[in-house]
Design an enzyme around this catalytic site. Structure first.
Site, PDB file in Angstrom:
ATOM      1  N   GLU A 242       0.854  -1.192   0.000  1.00  0.00           N
ATOM      2  CA  GLU A 242       0.000   0.000   0.000  1.00  0.00           C
ATOM      3  C   GLU A 242       0.884   1.233   0.000  1.00  0.00           C
ATOM      4  OE1 GLU A 242      -2.784   0.501   3.193  1.00  0.00           O
ATOM      5  OE2 GLU A 242      -3.560  -1.542   3.055  1.00  0.00           O
ATOM      6  N   GLU A 296     -13.744   5.720  -1.027  1.00  0.00           N
ATOM      7  CA  GLU A 296     -14.667   4.799  -0.343  1.00  0.00           C
ATOM      8  C   GLU A 296     -15.449   5.562   0.728  1.00  0.00           C
ATOM      9  OE1 GLU A 296     -12.637   0.838   0.461  1.00  0.00           O
ATOM     10  OE2 GLU A 296     -10.971   2.040  -0.297  1.00  0.00           O
ATOM     11  N   LYS A 299     -15.774   4.486   4.765  1.00  0.00           N
ATOM     12  CA  LYS A 299     -14.632   4.284   5.651  1.00  0.00           C
ATOM     13  C   LYS A 299     -14.720   5.235   6.841  1.00  0.00           C
ATOM     14  CE  LYS A 299     -10.624   3.059   4.682  1.00  0.00           C
ATOM     15  NZ  LYS A 299      -9.189   3.175   4.363  1.00  0.00           N
ATOM     16  N   GLU A 305      -9.451   9.519   4.803  1.00  0.00           N
ATOM     17  CA  GLU A 305      -9.707   8.073   4.671  1.00  0.00           C
ATOM     18  C   GLU A 305     -10.614   7.760   3.489  1.00  0.00           C
ATOM     19  OE1 GLU A 305      -8.818   5.428   6.542  1.00  0.00           O
ATOM     20  OE2 GLU A 305      -7.681   6.414   8.101  1.00  0.00           O
TER      21      GLU A 305
END
Length: 379
Positions: A242, A296, A299, A305
């Protein structure tokens, strides 16, 4: 050199396109590898016969259960074997950033779970094509600057040594999640933005090796290489599972802008396309997975985030990457350094406990960075 771009495909959202519609999006950025945080059958079926390689995940909530060889074998049969060979699953990562949870029940289950899953692959005749690993936070490092002094936390060495022995015996890679964004966010007045964004800068010299670093990601990768070498695992392959940069954040999330995200991910992808390694390992493949494919919306945590995606849920780019859609590149790395070629001194940050979602997919937290970089004010 065989650098190729990897992408993290997270799904903590209620507005994402269908997996079938995701296939052309992945191909549009030249990604040849995808990392899932589970083994979503809809995704794996959608990517059948595409040639895209998959890493599938077993969340932290599965670790205790996977210690049971029978349960591990049942999981592998259902979630891996059933999709082969039409979908190219090459790796299973068991647990995410487990060692930085400070949860002994989780950490004690990690290696037995990995061993059970590997045994299942052996029993099913799949161990030559599918490896087993786990993903670590960069905060497993005690020292990361200069890169030549890279070392693991003393309290984790025993546990890590057993896991590293497993990697060596089974031929699986060592995965690290690395986020230069947190170093900048934590100390924006002293961390050079160009250094973390792969922009032109004077860089720094590692005084022990005389190697020159002009970006933070590569310095961090080499710190990991040195930490592995110090335990006798010099040849273990390292993958950056990541790395990324948010395009939006809260008021206190300095640097979380679309322009910085464009520079970080765009420059990284261009750098990967040059097929060069790090200063210490110039001839080693860089296997990097950018975080993440989509923003997203479900999250938890700060605004950043929910804004790491290269794409919005409607499939349009979150920002222009400034690259050709045919680029065939890789994902992400991290390094540490300062201005004027002067050595930097690390500022340790206290470990924080990552939070986990219902999928076992960790919220990105400052625990993914083990240090901040302090630039010496010279001249």
């Amino acid at each position: 050199m065989a650098n190729s771009m990897g992408i993290n495909y997270g799904q903590i959202a209620d507005n994402l396109p269908s997996p079938e519609d995701v296939v052309p999006i992945v191909k549009s950025i030249g990604a040849t590898k995808v990392k899932l945080y589970d083994a979503d059958p809809k995704v794996l079926k959608a990517f059948a016969n595409t040639g895209v390689e998959f890493i599938v995940g077993l969340g932290n909530e599965y670790l205790d259960k996977m210690r049971d060889p029978a349960k591990a074998q049942a999981w592998v049969k259902q979630n891996v074997q059933s999709h082969l060979p039409v979908t190219k699953i090459t790796c299973i990562f068991v647990g995410n950033e487990v060692l930085t949870f400070n949860d002994t029940s989780l950490s004690n289950s990690l290696l037995p779970a990995m061993q059970s899953v590997h045994t299942a692959l052996v029993n099913l005749g799949l161990d030559k094509q599918v490896t087993v690993t786990t993903a670590h936070s960069l905060s497993i490092l005690e020292t990361s600057y200069p890169p030549s002094s890279g070392a693991f936390r003393e309290d984790l060495v025993d546990c890590l040594s057993e896991t590293l022995s497993f990697h060596q015996k089974t031929g699986s890679p060592f995965l690290i999640n690395a986020y230069p964004f947190f170093a900048y966010k934590g100390n924006p007045k002293q961390v050079l933005l160009d250094f973390v964004l792969f922009q032109p800068n004077q860089g720094v010299i590692d005084p022990a090796t005389n190697l020159h670093y002009d970006n933070m990601l590569y310095a961090q990768i080499d710190a990991v290489y040195n930490a592995l070498a110090s335990l006798g695992y010099k040849k273990l392959p390292v993958h950056i599972s990541e790395t990324g940069w948010p395009s939006k954040g809260d008021e206190d999330e300095v640097g979380a802008t679309a322009d910085n995200a464009k520079k970080y991910n765009g420059n990284l992808i261009k750098l990967m396309s040059k097929k060069t390694g790090t200063p210490m390992r110039p001839n080693s493949d860089l296997n990097i997975y950018v975080f993440a494919l989509f923003n997203e919306n479900m999250k938890p945590g700060p605004t950043s985030e929910r804004n790491y995606g290269l794409f919005k849920p409607d499939g349009t780019p979150a920002y222009s990457l400034g690259i050709s859609s045919t680029s065939n590149v890789a994902g992400s790395n991290t390094t540490t350094g300062g201005s004027n070629g002067k050595p930097l001194s690390p500022i340790p940050t206290p470990p924080s406990t990552p939070t986990s979602s219902s999928t076992g997919y960790l919220s990105i937290s400052p625990a993914t960075v083990s240090f901040l970089v302090k630039f010496q004010n010279v001249g």
